[in-house]
Design an enzyme around this catalytic site. Structure first.
Site, mmCIF file in Angstrom:
data_model
loop_
_atom_site.group_PDB
_atom_site.id
_atom_site.type_symbol
_atom_site.label_atom_id
_atom_site.label_comp_id
_atom_site.label_asym_id
_atom_site.label_seq_id
_atom_site.Cartn_x
_atom_site.Cartn_y
_atom_site.Cartn_z
ATOM 1 N N HIS A 1 -0.978 -0.020 5.722
ATOM 2 C CA HIS A 1 -1.530 0.969 6.677
ATOM 3 C C HIS A 1 -0.585 2.137 6.959
ATOM 4 C CE1 HIS A 1 -4.883 -1.822 8.418
ATOM 5 N NE2 HIS A 1 -4.805 -1.884 7.100
ATOM 6 N N GLN B 1 0.824 -1.212 0.000
ATOM 7 C CA GLN B 1 0.000 0.000 0.000
ATOM 8 C C GLN B 1 0.857 1.261 0.000
ATOM 9 O OE1 GLN B 1 -2.423 -0.600 3.509
ATOM 10 N NE2 GLN B 1 -3.631 -2.225 2.556
#
Ligand code: CA
Ligand code: CA
Length: 442
Positions: free
Chosen positions: A207, A143
């Site tokens: 995250h 991510q």
């Protein structure tokens, strides 16, 4: 409001021993308070339709966590709010690799980030520029990568931009915020400086947060994730870690002296709120209040109104269940006698939220005051109506496009600009169907 019973109960619990009769009275009162709270939670189980005969709850798939109950009415599954606004979608640019953010410049041109590490200028008419030179290296695995971009509140005079990214570091990586000055030809950033580094460094790829939002007073808010792995979750409850927090910093990156934990032992002075999981959506409303939309586990995406110094619960107070379907170990949706902030609203099933904007433009008068939120998982744009700090209606738009919406921003022309998350992502401009602002098509 739902917290007032608990506050009352907390007042009733004495810190020193009481004589027998008084103690018994206190115990009985405490039971009465708990009963009142249970009765209230029964009332909250009532559906929105039962409370309001004009309400048709928005049609959604079955919940991820069917046994959980909201803490108060209207905390989930709001009434459908069909605005019936006629708009069209102009595809301004294509072939963007996982774009993460779009930000309109005062002249109507746009900055777009691509997660692998590029930032580009796209003209108002859709001409896609070369990557802007001068940005630091990013860790684009998972991510991570180049994430948000925001303009300095004084952009028209200082030409300064801020961006967040996954910064490669010894032993792993971490979310960082840098700023730089856009050159007059807008081909490079100069005087680049990293102004904030989320600590600790961690060797993972998930995250990172991280939206950037300037408050009306010029302070910069940065949303941060807790790095996802189960053993990292506890960081969201620790004030000696930036992970799972929202930080508030000056434009130079320092901690303002009026931040809530300044001077507290073992607390990082940049922290404004904590107990967050992973926030990729943040927006100020017209009253200057900060709202964020947070990725939960299955059945637990949250809309939160941000209050100075507050604890938003993760991982001890949370809606939803693990991706495996098991309960979140050690978590409850509400906790007795606590000081955890409940979400204003939660989605079950989840939408996977990214990007947020309160609409204030002239192009769509019917949408003024609405909060728009991008949905990755459901591949749509979510519109919320709010009143007095509560969600009163929800509408889902752009379903037919079937693309993951990563960011949504309003331009100076009152149009909405969206980017979609895929290998060949797109930049969209939402304009009224006939007449109105920004009617041009490239
Ligand atoms: Ca942004
Ligand atoms: Ca929460």
């Amino acid at each position: 409001m739902f917290r007032s019973h608990r506050d009352f109960a907390a007042v009733l619990v004495p810190s020193r021993p009481l004589p027998g009769a008084t103690a018994l009275l206190v115990a009985l009162l405490a039971i009465a308070c708990t009963r009142a709270e249970n009765a209230q939670s029964d009332a909250s189980a009532q559906s929105a339709a039962e409370r309001d005969p004009d309400c048709t709850p928005l049609e959604r798939p079955s919940p991820n966590a069917p046994d959980q109950q909201p803490a108060f009415p209207a905390q989930t599954r709001a009434c459908e709010a069909a605005s019936n606004v006629a708009f069209e979608v102009v595809v301004l640019a294509q072939g963007l690799e996982h774009p993460w953010a779009v930000e309109a410049l005062p002249d109507g041109d746009l900055l777009v980030t691509e997660r692998p590490g590029r930032m580009r200028l796209v003209t108002a008419s859709g001409d896609l520029g070369e990557p802007i030179a001068g940005l630091p290296t990013v860790d684009a695995r998972g991510q991570g990568g180049l994430l948000d971009v925001a303009l300095s509140p004084d952009f028209e005079t200082d030409r300064t931009i801020y961006w967040s990214y996954a910064e490669p570091r010894d032993g792993g990586n971490g979310t960082a915020v840098a700023r730089g000055v856009l050159s007059p030809d807008r081909r490079r950033v100069e005087q680049v400086r990293v102004i904030f580094r989320a600590m600790p460094t961690y060797d993972g790829t998930m995250h990172y947060g991280s939206r950037l939002a300037f408050a009306p007073d010029g302070m910069l808010f940065v949303t941060l994730g807790e790095r996802s792995d189960t053993r990292m979750r506890r960081h969201a409850q620790q004030l000696d870690s930036h992970l799972g927090t929202i930080v508030r910093i000056t434009p130079d990156g320092s901690a303002p002296p009026d931040n809530p934990f300044v001077g507290r032992e073992n607390a990082l002075p940049e922290i404004w709120t904590y107990g967050h999981r992973n926030i990729q959506a943040a927006a100020f409303d017209s009253d200057g209040r900060l709202w964020v939309v947070e990725h939960g586990t299955r059945g637990g995406d949250e809309l939160n109104l941000i209050e100075r110094g507050a604890n938003y619960g993760w991982p001890v107070v949370a809606y939803g269940v693990e991706y495996s379907g098991q309960p979140i170990r050690g978590a409850m949706t509400q906790r007795e006698g606590d000081e955890y902030e409940q979400p204003v609203y939660y989605w079950d099933p989840v939408i996977a939220p990214s990007g947020a904007q309160f609409y204030s433009g002239d192009a769509f008068p019917e949408w003024r005051g609405s909060l728009f939120v991008g949905s990755l998982r459901d591949q749509r744009l979510v519109r919320l109506e709010l009143d007095d700090g509560r969600v009163t209606g929800e509408e889902h738009l752009l379903l037919d496009r079937r693309q993951r919406v990563r960011d949504v921003r309003q331009g100076p022309d009152g149009a909405l600009y969206l980017v979609t998350d895929r290998d060949e992502g797109e930049l969209w401009k939402i304009v009224p169907q006939s007449g109105g602002a920004g009617n041009g098509t490239p």
